[in-house]
Motif scaffolding. Structure first.
Motif, PDB file in Angstrom:
ATOM      1  N   ILE A  81      47.466  36.404  46.179  1.00 24.20           N
ATOM      2  CA  ILE A  81      47.411  35.839  44.523  1.00 24.20           C
ATOM      3  C   ILE A  81      45.855  35.747  44.226  1.00 24.20           C
ATOM      4  CG2 ILE A  81      49.543  34.702  44.535  1.00 24.20           C
ATOM      5  CD1 ILE A  81      48.127  32.198  44.691  1.00 24.20           C
ATOM      6  N   GLY A  82      44.805  36.048  45.104  1.00 22.25           N
ATOM      7  CA  GLY A  82      43.551  35.888  44.730  1.00 22.25           C
ATOM      8  C   GLY A  82      43.110  34.486  44.989  1.00 22.25           C
ATOM      9  N   GLU A  83      41.850  34.150  44.615  1.00 18.93           N
ATOM     10  CA  GLU A  83      41.299  32.651  44.949  1.00 18.93           C
ATOM     11  C   GLU A  83      40.291  32.437  43.976  1.00 18.93           C
ATOM     12  OE1 GLU A  83      38.982  33.165  48.544  1.00 18.93           O
ATOM     13  OE2 GLU A  83      38.185  35.077  47.991  1.00 18.93           O
ATOM     14  N   GLN A  90      35.477  40.301  46.527  1.00 17.37           N
ATOM     15  CA  GLN A  90      35.568  41.474  45.799  1.00 17.37           C
ATOM     16  C   GLN A  90      36.388  41.258  44.372  1.00 17.37           C
ATOM     17  OE1 GLN A  90      34.225  44.475  46.770  1.00 17.37           O
ATOM     18  NE2 GLN A  90      33.267  43.200  48.462  1.00 17.37           N
ATOM     19  N   GLY A  91      36.068  40.175  43.840  1.00 18.03           N
ATOM     20  CA  GLY A  91      36.586  39.615  42.371  1.00 18.03           C
ATOM     21  C   GLY A  91      37.814  39.504  42.461  1.00 18.03           C
ATOM     22  N   GLN A  92      38.570  39.498  43.545  1.00 13.58           N
ATOM     23  CA  GLN A  92      40.060  38.945  43.679  1.00 13.58           C
ATOM     24  C   GLN A  92      40.352  37.566  43.151  1.00 13.58           C
ATOM     25  OE1 GLN A  92      41.794  40.179  47.297  1.00 13.58           O
ATOM     26  NE2 GLN A  92      41.537  42.425  47.071  1.00 13.58           N
ATOM     27  N   VAL A  93      40.294  37.113  41.906  1.00 12.26           N
ATOM     28  CA  VAL A  93      40.277  35.977  41.355  1.00 12.26           C
ATOM     29  C   VAL A  93      41.938  35.619  41.282  1.00 12.26           C
ATOM     30  CG1 VAL A  93      39.859  34.247  39.301  1.00 12.26           C
ATOM     31  CG2 VAL A  93      38.093  35.936  40.295  1.00 12.26           C
ATOM     32  N   VAL A  94      42.231  34.444  41.562  1.00  8.59           N
ATOM     33  CA  VAL A  94      43.639  33.927  41.059  1.00  8.59           C
ATOM     34  C   VAL A  94      43.964  33.920  39.757  1.00  8.59           C
ATOM     35  CG1 VAL A  94      42.886  31.456  41.332  1.00  8.59           C
ATOM     36  CG2 VAL A  94      45.271  32.351  41.693  1.00  8.59           C
ATOM     37  N   THR A  95      45.212  34.320  39.141  1.00  9.83           N
ATOM     38  CA  THR A  95      45.694  34.476  37.817  1.00  9.83           C
ATOM     39  C   THR A  95      47.133  33.881  37.844  1.00  9.83           C
ATOM     40  OG1 THR A  95      45.995  36.714  37.910  1.00  9.83           O
ATOM     41  CG2 THR A  95      43.794  36.412  37.354  1.00  9.83           C
ATOM     42  N   SER A  96      47.496  33.581  36.427  1.00 14.03           N
ATOM     43  CA  SER A  96      48.723  33.378  36.427  1.00 14.03           C
ATOM     44  C   SER A  96      49.656  34.297  36.748  1.00 14.03           C
ATOM     45  CB  SER A  96      49.041  32.921  35.085  1.00 14.03           C
ATOM     46  OG  SER A  96      48.371  31.669  34.854  1.00 14.03           O
ATOM     47  N   ARG A  98      49.392  36.886  38.790  1.00 14.99           N
ATOM     48  CA  ARG A  98      49.307  36.988  40.339  1.00 14.99           C
ATOM     49  C   ARG A  98      50.306  35.962  40.852  1.00 14.99           C
ATOM     50  NH1 ARG A  98      42.958  39.042  41.334  1.00 14.99           N
ATOM     51  NH2 ARG A  98      43.480  41.452  41.432  1.00 14.99           N
ATOM     52  N   VAL A  99      50.309  34.845  40.558  1.00 12.97           N
ATOM     53  CA  VAL A  99      50.906  33.814  40.940  1.00 12.97           C
ATOM     54  C   VAL A  99      52.472  34.173  40.773  1.00 12.97           C
ATOM     55  CG1 VAL A  99      51.563  31.343  40.768  1.00 12.97           C
ATOM     56  CG2 VAL A  99      49.315  31.927  40.838  1.00 12.97           C
ATOM     57  N   GLU A 100      52.754  34.425  39.353  1.00 13.80           N
ATOM     58  CA  GLU A 100      54.130  34.961  39.160  1.00 13.80           C
ATOM     59  C   GLU A 100      54.608  35.962  39.905  1.00 13.80           C
ATOM     60  OE1 GLU A 100      56.482  35.892  35.165  1.00 13.80           O
ATOM     61  OE2 GLU A 100      54.394  35.840  35.139  1.00 13.80           O
ATOM     62  N   ALA A 101      53.800  36.899  40.133  1.00 15.70           N
ATOM     63  CA  ALA A 101      54.237  37.998  40.947  1.00 15.70           C
ATOM     64  C   ALA A 101      54.574  37.510  42.129  1.00 15.70           C
ATOM     65  CB  ALA A 101      53.204  39.025  40.992  1.00 15.70           C
ATOM     66  N   PHE A 102      53.827  36.644  42.800  1.00  9.12           N
ATOM     67  CA  PHE A 102      54.360  36.575  44.308  1.00  9.12           C
ATOM     68  C   PHE A 102      55.639  35.642  44.241  1.00  9.12           C
ATOM     69  CE2 PHE A 102      54.294  32.806  47.281  1.00  9.12           C
ATOM     70  CZ  PHE A 102      54.033  33.365  48.325  1.00  9.12           C
ATOM     71  N   THR A 103      55.734  34.593  43.360  1.00  8.05           N
ATOM     72  CA  THR A 103      56.731  33.491  43.226  1.00  8.05           C
ATOM     73  C   THR A 103      58.018  34.370  42.763  1.00  8.05           C
ATOM     74  OG1 THR A 103      56.568  32.931  41.022  1.00  8.05           O
ATOM     75  CG2 THR A 103      55.433  31.521  42.473  1.00  8.05           C
ATOM     76  N   ASP A 104      57.949  35.452  42.230  1.00 11.21           N
ATOM     77  CA  ASP A 104      59.113  36.254  41.678  1.00 11.21           C
ATOM     78  C   ASP A 104      59.750  36.825  42.973  1.00 11.21           C
ATOM     79  OD1 ASP A 104      58.898  35.967  39.119  1.00 11.21           O
ATOM     80  OD2 ASP A 104      58.111  37.733  38.251  1.00 11.21           O
ATOM     81  N   VAL A 105      58.967  36.979  44.008  1.00 17.61           N
ATOM     82  CA  VAL A 105      59.455  37.664  45.156  1.00 17.61           C
ATOM     83  C   VAL A 105      59.827  36.778  46.381  1.00 17.61           C
ATOM     84  CG1 VAL A 105      58.776  39.236  47.185  1.00 17.61           C
ATOM     85  CG2 VAL A 105      58.154  39.740  44.823  1.00 17.61           C
TER      86      VAL A 105
END
Length: 284
Positions: A81-83, A90-96, A98-105
């Motif tokens: 989900i990023g951090e 590499q700029g992989q920042v946590v976003t809403s 990305r969190v939603e994509a994880f929790t959907d699965v």
């Protein structure tokens, strides 16, 4: 209190085109279900190989983990989900999103599960210090959940990154930084017995007052722990962690999974290819 067994797996780094980590995960799942047969399994994040925006890798990881016959829950890592933005790889920042994509699965990114007379708590470490809406929501959830547990039940906490500082003034997000002290204040109200995390790709245990801190290794590949300056001696080995809860006491043992040979990331061409693709995309 009956004896309970909890297994922690971490940093599987699964990808739809990554054969090594896929085969390792299959062997881990079979070993858990047919040999260990624990009461519960916790995956402490970095399910995906490297890219939090790869739906193919996410679904591939879910497909493998859903083969577990043992009850389990999954927590997100930074490659899922990023951090937080400061020092984000590499700029992989946590976003809403990305969190939603994880929790959907995989379901909720923070949860409470009661196993017998023991409570397992799972937290989303990538929210701490992020400043996004989900961070405030998690703090509220922690406060409400901790209040409902009471001070008697043994509690085992799991999340991707360590609570306690790993290396002072590191340029890597090795732990949850300043949020760790605040989280520990919240946890003073419960009977915290252990804190199991991943992220560092090595094994170590350390007593922290009444709680046992456990760093779980990866099932995929070892990382250069020496390059991070981790300080205390660590075990560089692939494996999983088995927790035994008996009489209110918690112990943690590193287990090697038969058929899963130790490997460094630099030795795995399919993993290296995934990393190089992310590096190339971030350079554009």
């Amino acid at each position: 209190m009956n004896t309970l067994k909890i297994v922690q797996i971490s940093d599987t780094h699964l990808g739809a085109s990554v054969d090594w980590t896929t085969e390792a995960a299959r062997k881990v799942i079979d070993y858990i279900d047919t040999v260990l047969r624990p009461d519960f399994v916790v995956h402490t994040g970095d399910v995906q190989v490297i890219d939090p925006d790869s739906a193919a890798d996410r679904n591939h990881g879910y497909g493998l983990l859903s083969g577990l016959r043992t009850p389990y829950r999954v927590l997100p890592g930074n490659h899922d989900i990023g951090e937080p933005a400061e020092h984000a790889w590499q700029g992989q920042v946590v976003t809403s999103e990305r969190v939603e994509a994880f929790t959907d699965v995989f379901g909720p990114a923070q949860w409470r599960v009661d196993v017998g007379e023991v409570t397992l708590l799972g937290l989303n470490s990538e929210l701490f210090g992020s400043g996004i809406d989900e961070e405030a929501q998690q703090w509220e959830w922690i406060e409400e959940t901790v209040a409902g547990i009471g001070s008697e039940r043994p509690v085992l906490l799991f999340q991707h990154k360590p609570i306690w500082t790993v290396v002072e003034n590191s340029d890597h997000n090795l732990d949850i930084r300043e949020s760790g002290a605040l989280l520990l204040e919240h946890l003073e109200r419960v009977n915290l017995k252990s804190v199991g995390t991943g992220h560092l790709h090595c094994f170590r245990t350390k007593q922290r007052g009444g709680a046992l801190e456990v760093w779980a290794p990866s099932t995929a590949f070892m990382a250069g722990a020496g390059d991070l300056g981790l300080g205390d001696p660590v075990t560089q080995q692939l494996g999983i962690v088995e927790y035994t809860i008996e009489g209110g006491n918690v112990t943690a043992e590193l287990l090697r999974v038969p058929g899963v040979d130790d490997a460094l990331m630099t030795e795995l061409e399919d993993v290296k290819a995934s990393v190089e693709a992310v590096l190339a995309a971030s350079a554009q």
